[in-house]
Design a protein around this motif. Structure first.
Motif, PDB file in Angstrom:
ATOM      1  N   CYS A  21      -1.232   0.179   3.728  1.00 39.99           N
ATOM      2  CA  CYS A  21      -0.589  -0.612   2.669  1.00 39.99           C
ATOM      3  C   CYS A  21      -1.651  -1.242   1.749  1.00 39.99           C
ATOM      4  O   CYS A  21      -2.566  -1.905   2.213  1.00 39.99           O
ATOM      5  CB  CYS A  21       0.254  -1.718   3.315  1.00 39.99           C
ATOM      6  SG  CYS A  21       0.869  -2.934   2.135  1.00 39.99           S
ATOM      7  N   ARG A  22      -1.513  -1.024   0.454  1.00 41.77           N
ATOM      8  CA  ARG A  22      -2.494  -1.553  -0.509  1.00 41.77           C
ATOM      9  C   ARG A  22      -2.552  -3.072  -0.459  1.00 41.77           C
ATOM     10  O   ARG A  22      -3.599  -3.689  -0.578  1.00 41.77           O
ATOM     11  CB  ARG A  22      -2.115  -1.157  -1.936  1.00 41.77           C
ATOM     12  CG  ARG A  22      -1.930   0.305  -2.170  1.00 41.77           C
ATOM     13  CD  ARG A  22      -3.225   1.025  -2.372  1.00 41.77           C
ATOM     14  NE  ARG A  22      -2.992   2.449  -2.542  1.00 41.77           N
ATOM     15  CZ  ARG A  22      -3.871   3.382  -2.243  1.00 41.77           C
ATOM     16  NH1 ARG A  22      -5.058   3.069  -1.757  1.00 41.77           N
ATOM     17  NH2 ARG A  22      -3.587   4.658  -2.414  1.00 41.77           N
ATOM     18  N   ARG A  23      -1.388  -3.677  -0.351  1.00 49.09           N
ATOM     19  CA  ARG A  23      -1.298  -5.130  -0.354  1.00 49.09           C
ATOM     20  C   ARG A  23      -2.045  -5.701   0.849  1.00 49.09           C
ATOM     21  O   ARG A  23      -2.803  -6.651   0.750  1.00 49.09           O
ATOM     22  CB  ARG A  23       0.185  -5.516  -0.283  1.00 49.09           C
ATOM     23  CG  ARG A  23       0.539  -6.914  -0.691  1.00 49.09           C
ATOM     24  CD  ARG A  23       2.063  -7.048  -0.787  1.00 49.09           C
ATOM     25  NE  ARG A  23       2.632  -5.999  -1.621  1.00 49.09           N
ATOM     26  CZ  ARG A  23       2.645  -6.039  -2.946  1.00 49.09           C
ATOM     27  NH1 ARG A  23       2.187  -7.083  -3.582  1.00 49.09           N
ATOM     28  NH2 ARG A  23       3.149  -5.035  -3.638  1.00 49.09           N
ATOM     29  N   CYS A  60       5.299  -3.183   2.832  1.00 47.46           N
ATOM     30  CA  CYS A  60       5.491  -4.128   1.724  1.00 47.46           C
ATOM     31  C   CYS A  60       6.571  -3.631   0.762  1.00 47.46           C
ATOM     32  O   CYS A  60       7.069  -4.396  -0.060  1.00 47.46           O
ATOM     33  CB  CYS A  60       4.181  -4.382   0.984  1.00 47.46           C
ATOM     34  SG  CYS A  60       3.745  -3.146  -0.257  1.00 47.46           S
ATOM     35  N   CYS A  99       4.163  -0.460  -2.679  1.00 51.11           N
ATOM     36  CA  CYS A  99       2.907   0.228  -2.973  1.00 51.11           C
ATOM     37  C   CYS A  99       3.086   1.695  -2.603  1.00 51.11           C
ATOM     38  O   CYS A  99       4.001   2.046  -1.852  1.00 51.11           O
ATOM     39  CB  CYS A  99       1.726  -0.398  -2.238  1.00 51.11           C
ATOM     40  SG  CYS A  99       1.539   0.065  -0.511  1.00 51.11           S
ATOM     41  N   CYS A 110       3.124   2.524   1.167  1.00 41.12           N
ATOM     42  CA  CYS A 110       4.313   2.099   1.917  1.00 41.12           C
ATOM     43  C   CYS A 110       5.527   2.937   1.532  1.00 41.12           C
ATOM     44  O   CYS A 110       6.383   3.213   2.369  1.00 41.12           O
ATOM     45  CB  CYS A 110       4.597   0.623   1.683  1.00 41.12           C
ATOM     46  SG  CYS A 110       3.484  -0.450   2.593  1.00 41.12           S
TER      47      CYS A 110
HETATM   48 ZN    ZN Z   1       2.399  -1.694   0.889  1.00 42.85          ZN
END
Ligand code: ZN
Ligand code: ADP
Length: 524
Positions: free
Chosen positions: A377-379, A395, A398, A401
């Motif tokens: 996940c980028r976040r 999340c 992104c 995800c």
């Molecule tokens: Zn994510």
């Protein structure tokens, strides 16, 4: 004293706001009680109020150390708007003449001035130190405190002299504020300002409304961007490019394709540049193609997308630049084009700089590359970089995800990594650990006699890419950490030691592929 006043009433009285934002009230209480205070808050979070309000409530003058002359003047003007009294806020910097400085001094001595903004280079001037020694100081505020760290994005050596000068002027509580919150920078600030025991107030850096995506950068990138913009009609967006030349080229290409785009970079004549910026703010232009010179202090709430044509030099930069999307809380699409070929280009940009600076630049770039290549996940990855734990499984906003990759069990691989890190006494970076695992007899490994270790060559069954993924994901999961003193050295956390004793499931996803691609003819 602090217990008796109702802070919300004071907030209303001086600033006209009904309630505090985020941690503001707790921060102000801590400062009023005389405690050293460290504030980590994203841009727009309301940092200034954390020292402005207490300065009005405390006896004496608060000294605010701030790096930018333009910023200082704005802040002073804003404070004067809240007050009848012109002398309530002043600044001292190199732009003032003798008469103006005398006026500032007489207001301070008369007890009119609650806030004095100073540039660090003015603070260190002997005559100012001498004068301030005779002044009753309520507290010191160090704004943009990341300037103290070479790992921040705006290192200023003068910031290193703040602590000794404060000691000369006289003791008072200290509040440091920044929007750059990596654990490394935080550590440097607290150490340099002699405030390791300060109470730390950290706001979340999560921006739930921002969608993060990294795309492979191919020869078709211009066409990809045109398509993206045409699929998002009438939305405002910013496209960041590394070079001025690219800014101009791309703006032309977009215009030729019927998109209302304008260039912006520091090398343009100021009239055109300002006009392009204003047209963008006034919605006469939809897309601005810019270098990172664009955006500081610009507050357009409805920027709907930010595209990075080239990967940013650091994740701090990425966070700041993508952060310009969706300020109003609405949609904000953040698309980055990435190829590992760009890393070499960026490293070339750094050549000629001092060696220490190059080394830091390289590390920051590696963090960005790790982010881009990761399928986590980028976040989660981004927030982890800022020392924040994001616990949601998905999340929902992104690319990784929304299109999750299959996970594979990596329990044994992680045990191998942990063993290798322990075997080299937690004194080496990821690349070195991977060389050990792969049994590479590099000169560095030979110099440390590490080819004799039992773990040497124990990971030859896997590719570098896999080991990289294991290490990156173990960092995010908290089994490993990077040393804050000597950045990049891999350490095994308490969780990591527990894992080695009693291994459990550890699933990883393979990193995304961003192989070099053939250049194609760009769209017209
Ligand atoms: Zn994510
Ligand atoms: P930062 O320095 O953290 O980027 P600022 O201090 O510039 O943020 O504040 C951002 C904006 O929020 C400013 O316009 C400020 O007036 C506003 N603001 C600050 N505190 C409050 C509050 N308690 N209620 C409403 N607005 C606030």
């Amino acid at each position: 004293m602090a217990g008796k006043i109702n802070l919300t009433d004071e907030l209303k009285k001086y600033f006209g706001f009904d309630k505090f934002k985020g941690n503001q009230e707790a921060i102000i209480h801590n400062l009023l009680n005389g405690g050293d205070t460290f504030v980590l808050m994203p841009t727009g979070g309301g940092k200034s109020l954390c020292y402005q309000l207490p300065s009005l409530l405390m006896e004496g003058t608060a000294i605010v150390i701030s790096p930018l002359i333009a910023l200082m003047k704005n802040q002073v003007d804003a404070m004067r708007n809240f007050s009848e009294e012109d002398g309530i806020a002043h600044f001292i910097n190199s732009s003032l003449n003798k008469g103006a400085i005398d006026q500032v001094r007489s207001d301070i001595l008369a007890g009119k001035t609650k806030l004095l903004y100073v540039a660090p280079e003015s603070l260190t001037k002997e005559e100012n130190v001498e004068f301030l020694r005779s002044v009753k100081i309520s507290f010191y505020a160090v704004d943009e405190a990341h300037c103290i760290s070479e790992w921040g994005h705006d290192f200023r050596p003068e910031y290193r002299r703040i602590r000794p000068i404060i000691n000369e002027i006289g003791k008072a509580p200290l509040i440091a504020l920044t929007a750059t919150a990596t654990p490394k920078v935080q550590h440097d600030i607290q150490k340099n300002l002699g405030m390791v025991d300060a109470q730390v107030f950290k706001s979340s850096f999560n921006r739930p409304n921002l969608y993060y995506e990294v795309r492979a950068k191919t020869g078709n990138i211009d066409r990809d961007i045109i398509k993206f913009i045409k699929n998002n009609p009438e939305k405002s967006g910013i496209i960041y490019c590394l070079s001025r030349k690219k800014v101009e080229e791309l703006a032309e290409i977009l215009q030729a394709n019927g998109i209302n785009a304008r260039p912006y970079h520091a090398g343009m004549d100021s009239v055109t540049r300002t006009k392009n910026q204003d047209d963008f703010l006034m919605e006469k232009v939809e897309v601005i193609v810019a270098t990172i010179a664009f955006g500081m202090g610009i507050d357009k709430p409805d920027v709907r997308f930010v595209i990075h044509y080239d990967i940013p030099k650091s994740l701090e930069g990425y966070y700041q630049e993508t952060g310009r999307a969706g300020r109003d809380g609405g949609e904000g699409q953040c698309i980055t084009f990435y190829t590992n070929k760009d890393l070499q280009k960026l490293e070339k940009f750094m050549q000629g700089k001092p060696v220490a600076e190059q080394e830091i630049g390289k590390q920051l770039l590696l963090e960005t590359a790790a982010y881009a290549e990761s399928s986590v996940c980028r976040r989660k990855t981004l927030l982890h970089y800022f020392g924040e734990e994001y616990t949601e499984e998905n999340c929902g906003n992104c690319d990784n995800c929304l299109n999750p990759k299959k996970q594979v069990e990596a329990q044994e691989l992680l045990c191998t990594v942990i063993e290798a890190i322990i075997a080299v006494k937690e004194n080496f970076k990821a690349d070195y650990i991977i060389d050990i695992l792969q049994g590479k007899e590099t000169s560095e490994i030979q110099a440390h006699l590490h080819e004799d270790l039992e773990v040497f060559g124990s990971g030859m069954g896997e590719e570098d890419k896999t080991w990289n993924a294991v290490i990156r994901q173990a960092l995010i999961a908290g089994y490993l950490s990077k040393d804050v003193e000597n950045y990049g050295l891999l350490k095994v956390t308490e969780e990591g030691h527990k894992f080695l004793k009693k291994p459990k499931s550890f699933k990883i996803t393979e990193d995304n592929d961003f192989e070099e691609t053939e250049e194609e003819v760009p769209a017209r």
